[in-house]
Design a protein around this motif. Structure first.
Motif, mmCIF file in Angstrom:
data_model
loop_
_atom_site.group_PDB
_atom_site.id
_atom_site.type_symbol
_atom_site.label_atom_id
_atom_site.label_comp_id
_atom_site.label_asym_id
_atom_site.label_seq_id
_atom_site.Cartn_x
_atom_site.Cartn_y
_atom_site.Cartn_z
ATOM 1 N N SER A 2 6.242 -3.850 0.034
ATOM 2 C CA SER A 2 6.177 -2.734 -0.906
ATOM 3 C C SER A 2 5.562 -1.535 -0.182
ATOM 4 C CB SER A 2 5.330 -3.142 -2.108
ATOM 5 O OG SER A 2 4.146 -3.705 -1.651
ATOM 6 N N SER A 3 5.798 -0.302 -0.720
ATOM 7 C CA SER A 3 5.336 0.877 0.023
ATOM 8 C C SER A 3 3.804 0.892 0.110
ATOM 9 C CB SER A 3 5.846 2.152 -0.635
ATOM 10 O OG SER A 3 5.488 2.107 -1.979
ATOM 11 N N PRO A 4 3.291 1.190 1.316
ATOM 12 C CA PRO A 4 1.840 1.102 1.501
ATOM 13 C C PRO A 4 1.107 2.166 0.682
ATOM 14 C CG PRO A 4 2.954 1.720 3.563
ATOM 15 C CD PRO A 4 4.000 1.574 2.515
ATOM 16 N N THR A 5 -0.038 1.811 0.122
ATOM 17 C CA THR A 5 -0.871 2.777 -0.589
ATOM 18 C C THR A 5 -1.588 3.612 0.472
ATOM 19 O OG1 THR A 5 -2.719 1.309 -0.521
ATOM 20 C CG2 THR A 5 -1.293 1.093 -2.426
ATOM 21 N N PRO A 6 -2.177 4.780 0.105
ATOM 22 C CA PRO A 6 -2.869 5.587 1.120
ATOM 23 C C PRO A 6 -3.931 4.787 1.864
ATOM 24 C CG PRO A 6 -2.663 6.797 -0.935
ATOM 25 C CD PRO A 6 -2.132 5.426 -1.200
ATOM 26 N N ASN A 7 -4.659 3.931 1.131
ATOM 27 C CA ASN A 7 -5.683 3.116 1.784
ATOM 28 C C ASN A 7 -5.117 2.228 2.870
ATOM 29 O OD1 ASN A 7 -8.235 3.550 1.191
ATOM 30 N ND2 ASN A 7 -8.350 2.168 -0.586
ATOM 31 N N LEU A 12 -3.878 1.095 8.523
ATOM 32 C CA LEU A 12 -2.897 0.869 9.594
ATOM 33 C C LEU A 12 -3.126 1.858 10.733
ATOM 34 C CD1 LEU A 12 0.354 0.171 7.523
ATOM 35 C CD2 LEU A 12 -1.051 -1.464 8.759
ATOM 36 N N GLU A 13 -3.477 3.112 10.366
ATOM 37 C CA GLU A 13 -3.726 4.115 11.420
ATOM 38 C C GLU A 13 -4.962 3.730 12.247
ATOM 39 O OE1 GLU A 13 -1.715 7.847 9.059
ATOM 40 O OE2 GLU A 13 -3.907 7.637 9.091
ATOM 41 N N VAL A 48 -2.951 -7.706 8.691
ATOM 42 C CA VAL A 48 -1.897 -8.590 8.185
ATOM 43 C C VAL A 48 -2.211 -8.937 6.731
ATOM 44 C CG1 VAL A 48 -0.918 -10.908 8.404
ATOM 45 C CG2 VAL A 48 -1.250 -9.505 10.433
ATOM 46 N N GLU A 49 -3.478 -9.190 6.462
ATOM 47 C CA GLU A 49 -3.852 -9.571 5.095
ATOM 48 C C GLU A 49 -3.645 -8.415 4.105
ATOM 49 O OE1 GLU A 49 -7.690 -11.042 6.009
ATOM 50 O OE2 GLU A 49 -6.851 -12.890 6.817
ATOM 51 N N LEU A 50 -3.790 -7.189 4.617
ATOM 52 C CA LEU A 50 -3.569 -6.023 3.732
ATOM 53 C C LEU A 50 -2.118 -5.919 3.300
ATOM 54 C CD1 LEU A 50 -5.316 -2.786 5.021
ATOM 55 C CD2 LEU A 50 -5.586 -3.902 2.823
ATOM 56 N N VAL A 51 -1.215 -6.241 4.214
ATOM 57 C CA VAL A 51 0.202 -6.033 3.897
ATOM 58 C C VAL A 51 0.897 -7.310 3.434
ATOM 59 C CG1 VAL A 51 0.418 -4.054 5.437
ATOM 60 C CG2 VAL A 51 0.921 -6.346 6.314
ATOM 61 N N ASN A 52 0.227 -8.458 3.619
ATOM 62 C CA ASN A 52 0.852 -9.725 3.205
ATOM 63 C C ASN A 52 1.150 -9.740 1.716
ATOM 64 O OD1 ASN A 52 1.106 -11.234 5.522
ATOM 65 N ND2 ASN A 52 -0.253 -12.867 4.865
ATOM 66 N N ASP A 56 4.249 -14.338 2.057
ATOM 67 C CA ASP A 56 3.796 -14.294 3.459
ATOM 68 C C ASP A 56 2.562 -15.178 3.629
ATOM 69 O OD1 ASP A 56 5.716 -12.255 4.115
ATOM 70 O OD2 ASP A 56 4.420 -10.856 3.037
ATOM 71 N N ASP A 57 1.676 -15.120 2.628
ATOM 72 C CA ASP A 57 0.474 -15.984 2.682
ATOM 73 C C ASP A 57 0.884 -17.453 2.739
ATOM 74 O OD1 ASP A 57 -1.616 -14.215 2.687
ATOM 75 O OD2 ASP A 57 -1.722 -14.063 0.504
ATOM 76 N N ILE A 58 1.837 -17.800 1.873
ATOM 77 C CA ILE A 58 2.256 -19.213 1.819
ATOM 78 C C ILE A 58 2.842 -19.621 3.164
ATOM 79 C CG2 ILE A 58 3.882 -20.830 0.724
ATOM 80 C CD1 ILE A 58 3.486 -19.063 -1.858
ATOM 81 N N SER A 59 3.644 -18.731 3.719
ATOM 82 C CA SER A 59 4.253 -19.039 5.013
ATOM 83 C C SER A 59 3.173 -19.200 6.091
ATOM 84 C CB SER A 59 5.228 -17.918 5.375
ATOM 85 O OG SER A 59 5.542 -17.972 6.720
ATOM 86 N N ASP A 60 2.155 -18.336 6.073
ATOM 87 C CA ASP A 60 1.071 -18.438 7.063
ATOM 88 C C ASP A 60 0.336 -19.770 6.923
ATOM 89 O OD1 ASP A 60 1.694 -15.945 7.924
ATOM 90 O OD2 ASP A 60 -0.058 -14.937 7.048
ATOM 91 N N VAL A 61 0.072 -20.142 5.662
ATOM 92 C CA VAL A 61 -0.664 -21.388 5.425
ATOM 93 C C VAL A 61 0.142 -22.581 5.930
ATOM 94 C CG1 VAL A 61 -1.455 -22.939 3.601
ATOM 95 C CG2 VAL A 61 -2.031 -20.524 3.491
ATOM 96 N N MET A 62 1.427 -22.607 5.584
ATOM 97 C CA MET A 62 2.285 -23.727 6.020
ATOM 98 C C MET A 62 2.368 -23.774 7.551
ATOM 99 S SD MET A 62 3.245 -25.329 3.455
ATOM 100 C CE MET A 62 3.314 -25.201 1.699
#
Ligand SMILES: C[S@@+](CC[C@H](N)C(=O)[O-])C[C@H]1O[C@@H](n2cnc3c(N)ncnc32)[C@H](O)[C@@H]1O
Length: 413
Positions: A2-7, A12-13, A48-52, A56-62
């Motif tokens: 989803s589109s990133p929020t300003p935060n 990311l910057e 990664v956790e900010l954009v997951n 994506d979390d489930i895939s990382d855990v597996m």
């Protein structure tokens, strides 16, 4: 995504800037310090956790489940040990070599199965495939190929902590959802079908487990550095006052890395005036295969649940031991030190001191410790157990790296 929020965009910057610096350092041939490495890893993980998203979390855990399991199997089957340190080996040759070491593989595991397992590690960059039929080490896999602290750490993490985690749902169903603090009814004892036995008794019954544990401690030394938290020069300065007085007693000091670091970084602090204490099995291992440097200390088998045999030492140092125990037992351990102290003695507790909320590594360790009846503590948590043992927290000394502090205590008068 989803589109990133300003935060998120700002974060990311800021990561881009950290990555740029890391790339510049690499180009200049500079080796990252452990602190720089930790900053880089934390920046990458938290991004990664900010954009997951949940999938994506489930895939990382597996992926973590699969990767950890395969690494453990490959250590056991000597797969890593049979991949050459340099260059690649065809899968079929590796299968033959491993089958030579472990009969089970030739009978039960077809060669193609090894490639399937390797492919998971290739996909996560732990191993590297060359062409379509050869496999090679990467910098991330080499350490698993021979007996060393990192290999032992991986083995211990999997063998000692995974079974209790898997048992947690049944444990809570059985005992109710409350803090597991009972030393004879830990999640670990439950998972092993040994309720009523202490974690120490369960572990000490198996010398191989003890050996792996002792070796793994070595790799933790690097994760939890000794330097930069506490200045021992005042101890060295008092060495001449009474030549018979023990200067530093390291209680539960394992193979003595802490004492060695203290003596090395403190001119005038002689190892011969220091005492290394641990369980008999550990002290025997140190006598047999310990560093020459530590053999200059008095090596003493003891049990820190009993009376402290060395009285009136200047410093009682106890590092990464209390977190293995709940409050009541920790108070008892501290009480034995308190009883042995002279009025000017200090107790130095080396532990992570938890923030609220704690850093990722501390929260993780705290959770794992809950399976053996232990816990990490906040400053207030340390004040409370110290006070119950007749001690007062004088100061908390923090290192540059988070995750380890020295809580300095004196006798409450
Ligand atoms: C997590 S390790 C910490 C080792 C070392 N102090 C360090 O900072 O790396 C805990 C140590 O406590 C020792 N230990 C556990 N129970 C003990 C007991 N009852 N008496 C003495 N030492 C004990 C273990 O053998 C181990 O060396």
């Amino acid at each position: 995504m989803s589109s990133p929020t300003p935060n998120v965009a700002e974060k990311l910057e800021s990561v881009a800037a950290i990555l740029n610096d890391a790339a510049k350092g690499l180009r200049a041939g500079a080796k990252a310090t452990p602190e720089q490495h930790a900053v880089l890893i934390e920046a990458l993980k938290s991004t990664v956790e900010l954009v997951n998203e949940p999938r994506d979390d489930i895939s990382d855990v597996m992926t973590a489940f699969a990767q950890g399991t395969i690494i453990r199997l490959f250590i056991k089957w000597q797969v890593f040990a049979n991949i050459p340190l340099d260059g690649a080996i065809p899968y079929k040759d590796l299968a033959v070599k491993v089958a030579g070491d472990v009969a089970l593989i030739s009978e039960n595991i077809p060669r193609s199965q090894q490639a399937r397992l390797c492919w998971v590690l290739v996909s996560t960059g732990v191993l590297r495939q060359e062409g379509s039929d050869q496999i090679a080490h990467t910098i991330r896999s080499r350490a698993y190929g021979h007996r060393n602290p990192l290999q032992a750490m991986m083995q211990m993490g999997f063998d000692e902590y995974l079974p209790p985690l898997l048992a947690l749902p049944r444990y809570y169903e059985t005992y109710g959802i409350k803090e597991p603090t009972e030393k004879l009814y830990t999640v670990k004892a439950f998972a092993e079908g040994k309720p009523g036995q202490s974690v120490a008794d369960i572990t000490l019954a198996d010398p191989e487990r003890v050996a792996t544990f002792v070796l793994a401690m070595d790799s933790m030394e690097n994760m939890y550095p000794h330097d930069g938290m506490y200045n021992y020069s005042w101890v060295a300065a008092r060495a001449g006052e009474s030549p018979d007085r023990a200067l530093i007693v390291d209680v539960g000091g394992a193979q003595g890395n802490a004492l060695q670091a203290m003596c090395k970084s403190t001119p005038g602090l002689p190892m011969s005036r220091c005492v290394l204490q641990d369980l008999p099995e550990v002290i025997e291992t140190v006598k047999k295969i310990g560093d020459e440097g530590i053999k200059g200390a008095r090596l003493m088998s003891m049990d820190f649940h009993n009376e402290q045999p060395v009285k009136g030492a200047l410093v009682y140092h106890i590092r990464r031991c209390l977190h293995d125990f709940g409050d009541d037992e920790s108070v008892q351990i501290l009480q034995h030190l308190s009883d042995a102290m002279a009025p000017d003695s200090r107790v130095l507790i080396g532990e992570a001191v938890m923030d609220n909320p704690p850093a990722r590594s501390v929260a993780l360790v705290d959770f794992l410790l809950s399976t053996v009846g232990g816990k990490e503590r906040t400053v207030d948590g340390f004040r409370e157990i110290a006070s119950r043992a007749g001690l007062k927290v004088r100061a908390v000394h923090q290192g540059k790296q988070r995750g380890m502090s020295i809580v300095e205590c004196e006798k409450e008068i």
